[in-house]
Write an enzyme that holds these catalytic residues in place. Structure first.
Site, short mmCIF file in Angstrom:
data_model
loop_
_atom_site.label_atom_id
_atom_site.label_comp_id
_atom_site.label_asym_id
_atom_site.label_seq_id
_atom_site.Cartn_x
_atom_site.Cartn_y
_atom_site.Cartn_z
N GLY A 1 -8.07 0.64 5.59
CA GLY A 1 -8.67 -0.02 4.48
C GLY A 1 -10.06 -0.75 4.79
O GLY A 1 -10.00 -1.28 6.05
N CYS B 1 -3.61 -6.42 -1.73
CA CYS B 1 -3.84 -7.39 -0.90
C CYS B 1 -4.04 -8.76 -1.88
O CYS B 1 -4.39 -8.78 -2.73
CB CYS B 1 -5.35 -7.18 -0.27
N GLY C 1 5.12 7.27 0.76
CA GLY C 1 6.37 6.34 1.14
C GLY C 1 7.43 7.09 2.02
O GLY C 1 8.17 7.49 1.15
N ASN D 1 4.83 -3.69 9.45
CA ASN D 1 3.45 -3.97 10.10
C ASN D 1 2.49 -5.34 9.35
O ASN D 1 2.85 -5.55 8.08
CB ASN D 1 2.59 -2.81 9.89
N SER D 2 2.21 -5.97 10.11
CA SER D 2 1.08 -7.24 9.53
C SER D 2 -0.16 -7.08 10.14
O SER D 2 -0.75 -8.13 10.59
CB SER D 2 1.72 -8.43 9.67
N ILE D 3 -0.76 -5.81 9.90
CA ILE D 3 -2.17 -5.68 10.65
C ILE D 3 -2.93 -6.50 10.08
O ILE D 3 -3.92 -7.28 10.61
CB ILE D 3 -2.67 -4.31 10.41
N GLY D 4 -3.03 -6.88 8.78
CA GLY D 4 -3.99 -7.69 8.00
C GLY D 4 -5.17 -7.02 7.66
O GLY D 4 -6.21 -7.92 7.81
C1 LIG Z 1 0.19 0.17 10.25
C2 LIG Z 1 0.02 0.45 8.75
C3 LIG Z 1 -1.35 0.11 8.20
C4 LIG Z 1 -1.61 0.21 6.86
N1 LIG Z 1 -2.85 -0.14 6.29
C5 LIG Z 1 -2.93 0.16 5.03
C6 LIG Z 1 -4.33 -0.06 4.46
O1 LIG Z 1 -5.44 -0.49 5.13
N2 LIG Z 1 -4.44 0.30 2.99
C7 LIG Z 1 -3.57 0.60 2.23
O2 LIG Z 1 -3.80 0.86 1.06
N3 LIG Z 1 -2.39 0.96 2.94
C8 LIG Z 1 -2.19 0.81 4.04
N4 LIG Z 1 -0.78 1.02 4.55
C9 LIG Z 1 0.16 1.48 3.59
C10 LIG Z 1 0.40 3.16 3.92
O3 LIG Z 1 -0.89 3.84 3.52
C11 LIG Z 1 1.48 3.66 3.18
O4 LIG Z 1 1.08 3.33 1.69
C12 LIG Z 1 2.70 2.92 3.52
O5 LIG Z 1 2.78 2.97 4.81
C13 LIG Z 1 4.04 3.71 2.93
O6 LIG Z 1 3.98 5.08 3.47
P1 LIG Z 1 4.83 5.69 4.63
O7 LIG Z 1 6.27 5.15 4.73
O8 LIG Z 1 4.74 7.09 4.76
O9 LIG Z 1 4.04 4.97 5.92
C14 LIG Z 1 -0.49 0.75 6.10
C15 LIG Z 1 0.89 1.21 6.53
C16 LIG Z 1 1.01 0.88 7.80
C17 LIG Z 1 2.30 1.50 8.62
#
Ligand SMILES: Cc1cc2nc3c(=O)[nH]c(=O)nc-3n(C[C@H](O)[C@H](O)[C@H](O)COP(=O)(O)O)c2cc1C
Ligand SMILES: Cc1cc2nc3c(=O)[nH]c(=O)nc-3n(C[C@H](O)[C@H](O)[C@H](O)COP(=O)(O)OP(=O)(O)OC[C@H]3O[C@@H](n4cnc5c(N)ncnc54)[C@H](O)[C@@H]3O)c2cc1C
Ligand SMILES: Cc1cc2nc3c(=O)[nH]c(=O)nc-3n(C[C@H](O)[C@H](O)[C@H](O)COP(=O)(O)OP(=O)(O)OC[C@H]3O[C@@H](n4cnc5c(N)ncnc54)[C@H](O)[C@@H]3O)c2cc1C
Ligand SMILES: Cc1cc2nc3c(=O)[nH]c(=O)nc-3n(C[C@H](O)[C@H](O)[C@H](O)COP(=O)(O)O)c2cc1C
Ligand code: FES
Ligand code: FES
Lengths: 236, 303, 303, 236
Positions: free
Chosen positions: C46, C130, C243, C69-72
């Site tokens: 992002g 967000c 997901g 996660n709460s990377i923020g």
């Molecule tokens: C550590 C981490 C950081 C993420 N950062 C973003 C982001 O910056 N922008 C965004 O749209 N989704 C972000 N996501 C969400 C993922 O793109 C995805 O939609 C979500 O993790 C579900 O898919 P998954 O279960 O395969 O991980 C993040 C997910 C994780 C785990």
């Protein structure tokens, strides 16, 4: 409850023979099953049902490696503890007729115990078992049919029952296709039949209502109302 | 000695551990495993006015650290419940909570009114996650106004403790909880299952007979916990936490988040006596932390 | 030979497998494990107009079959992205998709407008999960009207392919997808993470520095799959499924549910080259099923 | 990548010594770590980081059994395959001063490799290791302190460093409390110090941004910017 694994050897292709120590006070009837918790993790989450093939010195189970749970189960070693609930389900309902046992693949397992029980009561029974191939066979009695002809008669085990008439009662267990074919045969030949069914299960003792099958008397639970059902009741 | 007793409206519970509707049958089935009188309370399976067949099989399937169910609220109906199940509770020394649902408000109200007559019943849990026939199938529990009207109507005909069981499939669960509070509900329980599905890649069709099912089990506990936490900041009535609890640590997390009591669901299938183990685990936690009363734990994570 | 190529607006993708934003860094980091040019596309982390520090640690914790996660949205900001990251994509033979967010509509629009100038970028993925500063912190993605205005505004300044990334934390995700479609979005991707939390029973406090986090990983796949399935029946623009995908079977489930493409997220952490294995697994599935084109699989579970 | 487990024996209380076959072309620097995938299931989901204690004939890891993952790890047997990524992280930054290694508990592990490396370069170093009790100790060199006095000096390992001055450089690894105490000591005595930190990790190579710690220069990633940091940088 936990008990000790006494043996867990491969006995045919993808097929294992699990022997468990009989816990004190353990009672069972042929046709019942156990629910095994495969590991201590949340994956696989639910217990898996396995027919008790037989109980004498040990609890015997035959299982086929299919997916997540059975792939882990096969790594159990002699001396390991395994967590079970049960036995659950009804035993086979014994009929006063000429008895035939008919099993396909891993569905042979619950019939082993029934045969053993009938023998112990001096009740004669005829056994017909079908497998895909010689390498899948894990019994050393009964008439065998294999689809590829590598053992016994070539063809489906259903073909072996062509000579039955309404003086017979069949106990059957096996894959859906085989059971359906048997039902047609039973309709044609007039023999009576109980078939042992499978279903995904969460609890095993009638509380989750997850293992329903459709019957002419409405939904029934495989775990509590079965696993064996009179074949005329089932809506496929 | 630590105190595990909790109160909810005029009811006393031996301990804060209940068993969740739909995962504990009619209760008595579990007596083969342990004395269910040791539980804080038993919430029996969803009851409707008339018997229901439920959804076509297959009805359950396992998912990563969870399961989907589409039981479809199969049950024996009020009459049989009253004649066959209720009498068995005469001798069971725990709180019986009956989970109810209807396809329209009138059905809920009639059911609640009739259950009001039975002294064996301590409380009703109103399941608002079922589809609302009159509102075109969307669940009652997704609309705060409907929840308000529904619970107000039930309160008029039933003076038992009323717990409202909320669905997590909403944008703002606290809003629904507030509606329940305004309607004078005695407590809210959350969460019911998350809607989900699985597709069988062999048949290329949804695996469950009903296509969709409710996701429960350990997988969902972070979601339930967060909803309890945020609802605790928005309502004053007690919260009963449910969703993925599989050990005492997760149960304690729910209490710290703000749950006065908790419910064990899917874990009952995996380990039939897990609820007893969780009661013991909560007791041990309190002892280790030198806290003498479980009520002092409620909502501590907000400090 | 089966065809894996898919098209989205005027873009071609070698195969339907993308990697999800926030789980693949700036892409290049994964070149140590395999040639990322083999992927259908790479969605980078992002990006915001200005650099962001992100949330206080701890930022991640494992949950049953998942993680929070709460990377923020920590990131280096537009300027550094353009000068340091973009040039590296000159030589990478896959579609670069930039995931963007802002705290208000103006920020989104400015960012999209400026990114429109760079030929290395194939598409933008608009993260509407967000918090919206102007609307008091509720996410943009929870209000269909806001989504409509936001996407319409972005479309005015940016002629690249626009994908809208939807949050699952809503009552009706298809409604939000429809708003994106009305605003002429080229595709929607779903789902982002489910909001969740964990409490540390030792400290009695939320474990994550930011209290709440986003739940991802295998645990959530039945929820994402159901949302894709239901959205497929409500919109005509392509859906990108994401997901909890952790193997080819789950990827195929998403395609059968209606996803034209899929994204791998959390699984990239566990198995850095999992996306390649999933491409191969999809190919093998098609061969086994004797289907010659992955596009023929899309939405088959609805038949 | 997969490699073979050559040994996985208990060497102290809850502490195991894992030896892995060195894969071809494997390079490492003291201070780096591996990410191990503990089983093939989704629980535990994420890889777990473990410092490489040393690499010569084998890759050596010492680990303490803590929770879900390490409880499974301890059941690995000689000959099993284990899945790793890495090595990740920076090696220790070598300083031209009098060198002291100070480890607490399982934090001793990465210092073993550093000691080994320094010895191979003929660089003198002094080692101070602290444990709760004799039964926790898994090293056979260095000066030892135990909290209960059952081995070496009674007390904290930090006490052993009271004599250091600004001519020393310390490499430290251990529990948070010990590191904090060391930082205070360093402030007081004027020695310089690099400390190796821990954090929950998802990826191990800088892409998830999950392993951040707070420093005077903003958030940094333990996996990529560390795991060792100059102590003056850390905001506790
Ligand atoms: C550590 C981490 C950081 C993420 N950062 C973003 C982001 O910056 N922008 C965004 O749209 N989704 C972000 N996501 C969400 C993922 O793109 C995805 O939609 C979500 O993790 C579900 O898919 P998954 O279960 O395969 O991980 C993040 C997910 C994780 C785990
Ligand atoms: C009463 C009873 C008795 C039984 N007795 C025996 C016995 O004696 N021996 C024996 O070998 N087996 C027996 N079974 C079958 C046995 O329980 C299953 O083979 C076993 O549970 C498989 O577990 P698994 O974890 O290995 O497979 P899983 O990975 O759980 O898969 C098992 C099956 O579940 C279904 N399934 C699960 N998830 C999905 C999905 N996403 N999509 C599509 N399908 C899915 C499929 O049918 C799949 O083949 C019995 C079953 C019952 C009900
Ligand atoms: C760079 C690095 C190097 C390391 N080197 C070593 C080494 O050489 N040897 C060694 O033994 N260890 C080492 N560790 C630590 C090791 O990675 C952990 O002990 C291990 O990951 C524990 O895994 P587990 O699955 O057994 O425990 P888990 O069950 O994952 O628990 C581990 C820890 O995670 C935290 N945690 C997770 N979930 C929660 C929750 N819900 N609430 C509160 N806390 C939670 C807690 O701090 C807990 O103690 C290192 C760590 C790092 C970052
Ligand atoms: C098989 C099954 C049946 C359920 N039936 C009901 C029900 O009838 N009424 C109800 O309010 N909730 C029902 N639930 C939801 C549970 O009570 C509980 O809210 C949910 O499963 C989450 O908790 P858990 O993760 O601990 O299972 C059912 C859940 C399962 C798994
Ligand atoms: S498995 Fe639960 S009712 Fe049959
Ligand atoms: S562990 Fe992923 S960035 Fe450090």
């Amino acid at each position: 409850m936990k008990t000790i694994v006494l043996n867990n050897d491969q006995v045919a292709k993808d097929t294992y023979y699990l022997q468990l120590q009989v816990p004190e006070g353990f009672k069972y009837e042929p046709g019942q099953f156990l629910m095994l918790k495969i590991n201590k993790l949340n994956e696989p989450l639910l217990r898996r049902p396995f027919s008790i093939a037989k109980v004498d010195e040990t609890i015997d189970i035959y299982y086929k490696v299919i997916g997540l749970g059975t792939n882990i189960l096969k790594s159990y070693k002699k001396g390991d503890l395994i967590d079970f609930t049960g036995p659950f389900g009804n035993g086979f309902d014994l009929r006063n007729k000429r008895i035939v046992l008919c099993g396909g693949g891993i569905g042979v397992a619950p019939l082993i115990g029934l045969k053993y029980f009938l023998d112990s009561k001096n009740i004669t029974s005829h056994c017909f078992f079908g497998f895909n191939s010689k390498e899948d066979c894990f019994v050393d009695f009964g008439e065998i049919a294999t689809l590829d002809g590598s053992l016994g008669k070539k063809g489906s085990v259903v073909d072996l029952l062509e000579d039955l008439d309404n003086s017979f009662h069949v106990y059957a267990c096996g894959p859906k296709g085989m059971l359906k074919a048997l039902c047609e045969l039973a309709d044609r030949k007039g023999f009576s039949m109980d078939i042992s069914l499978e279903s995904n299960m969460a609890c095993g003792f009638g509380v989750c209502l997850g293992c329903s099958i459709n019957t002419i008397n409405g939904y029934k639970q495989v775990c509590k109302d079965g696993p064996a059902f009179n074949y005329t009741e089932i809506i496929w | 000695m630590v105190n595990l007793e909790v109160k909810l409206s005029n009811l006393r519970f031996k301990n804060p551990v209940l068993v969740a509707s739909g995962t504990f049958g009619w209760g008595i089935e579990y007596n083969r495993f342990f004395d269910i009188g040791l539980l804080g309370g038993v919430i029996v399976k969803g009851l409707s006015l008339n018997p229901r067949q439920g959804n076509p099989p297959p009805r359950i399937v396992e998912t990563p650290c969870g399961m989907l169910n589409s039981i479809g609220l199969q049950n024996i109906g009020l009459e049989k419940f009253v004649s066959e199940v209720l009498p068995q509770f005469d001798s069971i020394r725990t709180n019986l909570i009956v989970n109810i649902y209807g396809s329209e408000i009138g059905e809920f109200v009639e059911l609640a009114g009739r259950l009001n007559n039975y002294k064996q019943i301590a409380a009703l849990e109103i399941n608002v996650s079922c589809p609302n026939v009159k509102a075109g199938g969307a669940a009652f529990g997704k609309d705060p106004e409907v929840v308000f009207v529904l619970i107000s109507s039930i309160k008029k005909v039933c003076d038992k403790t009323i717990i409202v069981k909320l669905t997590p499939n909403v944008t703002d669960i606290a809003l629904i909880a507030q509606a329940a509070q305004s309607a004078k509900a005695d407590a809210v329980s959350l969460i019911n299952t998350l809607t989900g599905m699985i597709i069988d890649t062999k048949t290329k069709k949804p695996f469950l007979g009903n296509k969709f099912g409710g996701l429960s089990g350990p997988a969902i506990y972070p979601v339930g916990l967060k909803m309890v936490y945020e609802t605790y900041e928005k309502v004053n009535i007690p919260i009963i936490g449910v969703g993925g609890i599989y050990n005492a640590d997760v149960a304690v997390q729910y209490i710290l988040a703000g749950a006065s009591m908790i419910q064990i669901g899917t874990a009952n299938f995996v380990e039939p006596d897990i609820s007893l183990k969780i009661i013991e685990g909560i007791r041990r936690y309190l002892e280790d932390e030198e806290i003498d009363d479980v009520n002092k734990l409620v909502g501590l994570a907000h400090n």
